[in-house]
Structure formats: structure tokens, C-alpha cells
Design an enzyme around this catalytic site. Structure first.
Site, short mmCIF file in Angstrom:
data_model
loop_
_atom_site.label_atom_id
_atom_site.label_comp_id
_atom_site.label_asym_id
_atom_site.label_seq_id
_atom_site.Cartn_x
_atom_site.Cartn_y
_atom_site.Cartn_z
N LYS A 1 110.56 77.85 16.92
CA LYS A 1 110.74 79.30 17.07
C LYS A 1 112.04 79.44 18.06
CE LYS A 1 107.15 78.94 14.70
NZ LYS A 1 107.01 79.09 13.07
N ARG B 1 107.91 55.82 19.92
CA ARG B 1 106.66 56.67 19.62
C ARG B 1 106.03 57.08 21.05
NH1 ARG B 1 102.09 54.39 18.71
NH2 ARG B 1 103.11 52.85 17.24
N ASP C 1 99.47 79.55 25.05
CA ASP C 1 100.51 79.36 23.76
C ASP C 1 101.33 80.54 24.33
OD1 ASP C 1 101.82 79.53 21.64
OD2 ASP C 1 100.34 79.23 20.29
N TYR D 1 97.23 82.21 16.69
CA TYR D 1 98.13 81.64 15.46
C TYR D 1 97.06 80.99 14.48
CZ TYR D 1 100.85 78.67 12.49
OH TYR D 1 101.47 78.28 11.52
C1 LIG Z 1 102.14 81.23 18.26
C2 LIG Z 1 102.13 80.07 17.59
N1 LIG Z 1 101.92 78.94 18.09
C3 LIG Z 1 102.11 77.94 17.38
C4 LIG Z 1 102.77 77.57 16.09
C5 LIG Z 1 102.68 76.46 15.35
O1 LIG Z 1 104.11 75.84 15.37
P1 LIG Z 1 104.56 75.10 14.39
O2 LIG Z 1 104.75 75.78 13.24
O3 LIG Z 1 105.77 74.51 14.99
O4 LIG Z 1 103.70 73.75 14.10
C6 LIG Z 1 103.26 79.01 15.69
C7 LIG Z 1 103.81 78.96 14.19
O5 LIG Z 1 104.08 79.81 13.76
C8 LIG Z 1 102.89 80.04 16.11
O6 LIG Z 1 103.28 81.13 15.81
#
Ligand SMILES: Cc1ncc(COP(=O)(O)O)c(C=O)c1O
Length: 371
Positions: free
Chosen positions: A195, A46, A170, A98
Site C-alpha cells: 500500500k 529465503r 496493523d 482487514y
Molecule cells: C489493513 C490491511 N492489512 C493487511 C492487508 C494485506 O496486505 P496484502 O494485500 O499485501 O497481503 C491489507 C490489504 O488490503 C490491508 O488493507
């Protein structure tokens, strides 16, 4: 070395066995010797383990940071940052971050006493005004999800720094193959490795890369250790494998997306295309300055509103009807349906994640879907 070379060689060969592909260490616990000293670098999975460490080292190199940390998902990575804050701290979020982060702000951060404010980051005056009150973190996302807004990262980071706020970018849509926010002065980058880094719709993961291994890194590491949102070794290994082809895939995603965006821009059933590579996009010049290519994500507004958007999505044959993004296969979704109740996505918005198929086939599919 250049990005493409680092991405291929960042994790291998294994110095112990000579294996060209890195090993997966599934152990959850690690030994101590008779003096109770740890035998190696790890104690308990962990807190991290050998496969995590390989991925973290690779990600640090690729993003130009001092240290990285891997998580069970992109959300877990983002929330670990916010879990390191104190009650009363103020966080400025993009108005089209997001949507998971908007929901987190509404349902969790408020309860933890963290104050959030939503700002249109493409308008630097709005950010300047928001920074007239003290803020601990400015959260940036460029290009943004789902409207593909482009933020002038250098300028926004400079404003945040001037006001004493830390910056998190991000970078999920661009990945470090196309955009390197730490070089523009950001403190931390966030990746949903689910992604593009994974790239094949088969792994959940998240990552943070820190410009400096400082007290903020320590706080976030403590949150990951105690709250437990660490990545699994197998997920880390899959992301490591994805990294090897990341540069190649991002190049092809970007070429395909440009071809699709150009085709959609002239389409009679399409009211607007949001793709930063188009000269008609408000952020085109900024994106051209801060990105190596424009990436594989885009959205468009169907002429005819919500019903026309849903009809186009339901007629797609080659595009796979599914949410998520960044994978080899092209995906299509009615964004408001995927986000569900409370979605702020325009009802006529269709989001596309452009894969690595032949662009002619993608354009033909959209053409028949929009008829
Ligand atoms: C721009 C962006 N940031 C963060 C996330 C969150 O990622 P996760 O789905 O792996 O938790 C996403 C998910 O689609 C995203 O598109």
C-alpha cells in the site's frame, strides 16, 4: 533526525560503489570460504539477503523498533506472527480487521488450534471483557479497514499488557509517517507495504517491525525461513524507493482526503462519511492525539443503499475502479463486491483511497458520480 530526513537517507549511498540509489542484490545463495565459514552475512535468500536487510534496517529506524522482517505480502507478514503461536493460544482480533485476517482465522487458524475472538476495539470495555480469559495476542488496527474505526492505541495496549498479552498493530492505513505504535507501547507493527510504503500500485510486500529483538522475533523469523514467505529482492528495492517519498505522499494524501471528506459530508446523496479527520467521527479526538495527520483512506455510505453505492462507483471517471489502497492514483470500490461472499461490509459502503491528484478534480468526479 526527523522522520522525513530518515526516510530519504535510510538506505544510501551504497558504501561499496558510492551509488546514490541502493543496489538490488538478486543472488539466491551466498559463498563460504575454504574453512566453510560464510564469506558475508548471508547464506540463502529465503533467510534474507542484502536488499532485504537494507529495507529492514530502514523500516526499523522509521518505526523506532529494534528489528524488522520483510515478507512477500501483508498477509504473509501477519500470518507469520500467527504461525509462531501454539495450539490453544487465544488471539483477540478487531471485529473489522482487514477481512483477509477474518478469513484466515476461519479457514486456517481454527485448523491450527488457535482460538480467535472478534471484539469491537473502539469500545475498550469489550476488550476488557475479552481479556478476562487468557490471551496470547491482541491484534489492533487503527484506522480500520473498511469502516475507519479509531482505537485508542495507548489504552488498548495498556489493557493487553496488564492481561499479559502481546500487541500487534496493523498500521497499514496510517504508516509510520503518521502513527508510531511502538512508541505507544506496542510489541510489533504490521505493514502491508503493497500500500503506502510502495505507493505506486506495483509491488506486493509486507513487513513486521519488532520493538525488541526477542524470542518472539526468533520464532517469527523461523516461520519465515521455513515456510518461505520472504519478500523478493526486487520487491524490497521498490519499497525502499517508495520510502523516500513516503512522508511527502502521506501529507498530500491526508490534505486531499480532508477536502474530499468535507465535500462528501455535505452531499445530499451521502448518508455518512467515515473519515477520522472529521469532527463528526467518533474517534476524531483520539485520532488527533495519536496521529500526525488523518491519512488518505475513507469510506462513505450512499443514501439509497447498495444499488446507489454501485451506481456511484460505476459512474466514476477519474477515480480508478479497483481494490487496494495507498497509491498515487485515487481508487474507488464497492467494498462488499471486492470482499466477495461472506463480506461483512455494509452493502451501501463505498471505500475510497485518496491519491495525490488535485482535490478539486477528485471532488468534481465524486460529485458527477453521485448525481
Ligand atoms: C489493513 C490491511 N492489512 C493487511 C492487508 C494485506 O496486505 P496484502 O494485500 O499485501 O497481503 C491489507 C490489504 O488490503 C490491508 O488493507
Amino acid at each position: 533526525m526527523k522522520f522525513e530526513t530518515i526516510a530519504v537517507h535510510a538506505a544510501g549511498p551504497d558504501p561499496v560503489t558510492g551509488a546514490v540509489a541502493p543496489p538490488i542484490d538478486l543472488a539466491t545463495t551466498f559463498t563460504r570460504d575454504s574453512d566453510l565459514a560464510l564469506t558475508g552475512d548471508f547464506q540463502y535468500a529465503r533467510e534474507g539477503g542484502p536488499t532485504h536487510a537494507l529495507l529492514e534496517a530502514a523500516l526499523s529506524r522509521l518505526d523506532g523498533g529494534e528489528a524488522a522482517m520483510v515478507f512477500a505480502s501483508g498477509m504473509a507478514a501477519g500470518l507469520a506472527i500467527l504461525q509462531g503461536l501454539d495450539p490453544g493460544d487465544r488471539v483477540i482480533l478487531p471485529d473489522d480487521a482487514y477481512y483477509g485476517f477474518h478469513v484466515a482465522a476461519r479457514d486456517f487458524l481454527a485448523k491450527w488450534g488457535i482460538v480467535t475472538e472478534l471484539v469491537n476495539m473502539a469500545d475498550l470495555d469489550s476488550l476488557r471483557r475479552a481479556l478476562s480469559l487468557p490471551a496470547r495476542v491482541v491484534w489492533l488496527e487503527s484506522p480500520s479497514n473498511p469502516l475507519l474505526k479509531v482505537v485508542d492505541l495507548s489504552a488498548a495496549i495498556a489493557l493487553a499488557k496488564g492481561a499479559g498479552a502481546a500487541t500487534v498493530v496493523d498500521n497499514t492505513f496510517a504508516t509510520p509517517a503518521l502513527q508510531r505504535p511502538l512508541e505507544l507501547g506496542a510489541d510489533v507493527t504490521l505493514q502491508a507495504s503493497t500500500k503506502y510504503l510502495g505507493g505506486h500500485s506495483d509491488v506486493m510486500g509486507g513487513a513486521l517491525v519488532f520493538a525488541r529483538r526477542d524470542s518472539w522475533f526468533d520464532r517469527v523469523e523461523h516461520a519465515r525461513h521455513i515456510l518461505g514467505a520472504v519478500a523478493s529482492p526486487f520487491a524490497s528495492w521498490l519499497v525502499l524507493r517508495g520510502l523516500r517519498t513516503l512522508a511527502l505522499r502521506m501529507e498530500r494524501h491526508s490534505q486531499n482526503a480532508m477536502a474530499v471528506a468535507r465535500a462528501l459530508e455535505g452531499h445530499p446523496q451521502v448518508a455518512a462519511v467515515h473519515y477520522p479527520g472529521l469532527a463528526s467521527h467518533a474517534g476524531n479526538a483520539i485520532a488527533a492525539r495519536q496521529m500526525r495527520a488523518f491519512g488518505g483512506m475513507m469510506s462513505f455510505r450512499a443514501r439509497g443503499g447498495r444499488d446507489a453505492a454501485i451506481a456511484a462507483v460505476s459512474r466514476a471517471k477519474l477515480f480508478v475502479r479497483a481494490t487496494s489502497l495507498g497509491c498515487v492514483e485515487s481508487l474507488i470500490e464497492h467494498r462488499a463486491t471486492s470482499e466477495g461472499t461472506g463480506s461483512k461490509a455494509p452493502p451501501e459502503l463505498v471505500r475510497l483511497s485518496i491519491g495525490i491528484e488535485h482535490p478539486d478534480d477528485l471532488i468534481a468526479d465524486l460529485d458527477q458520480a453521485l448525481k
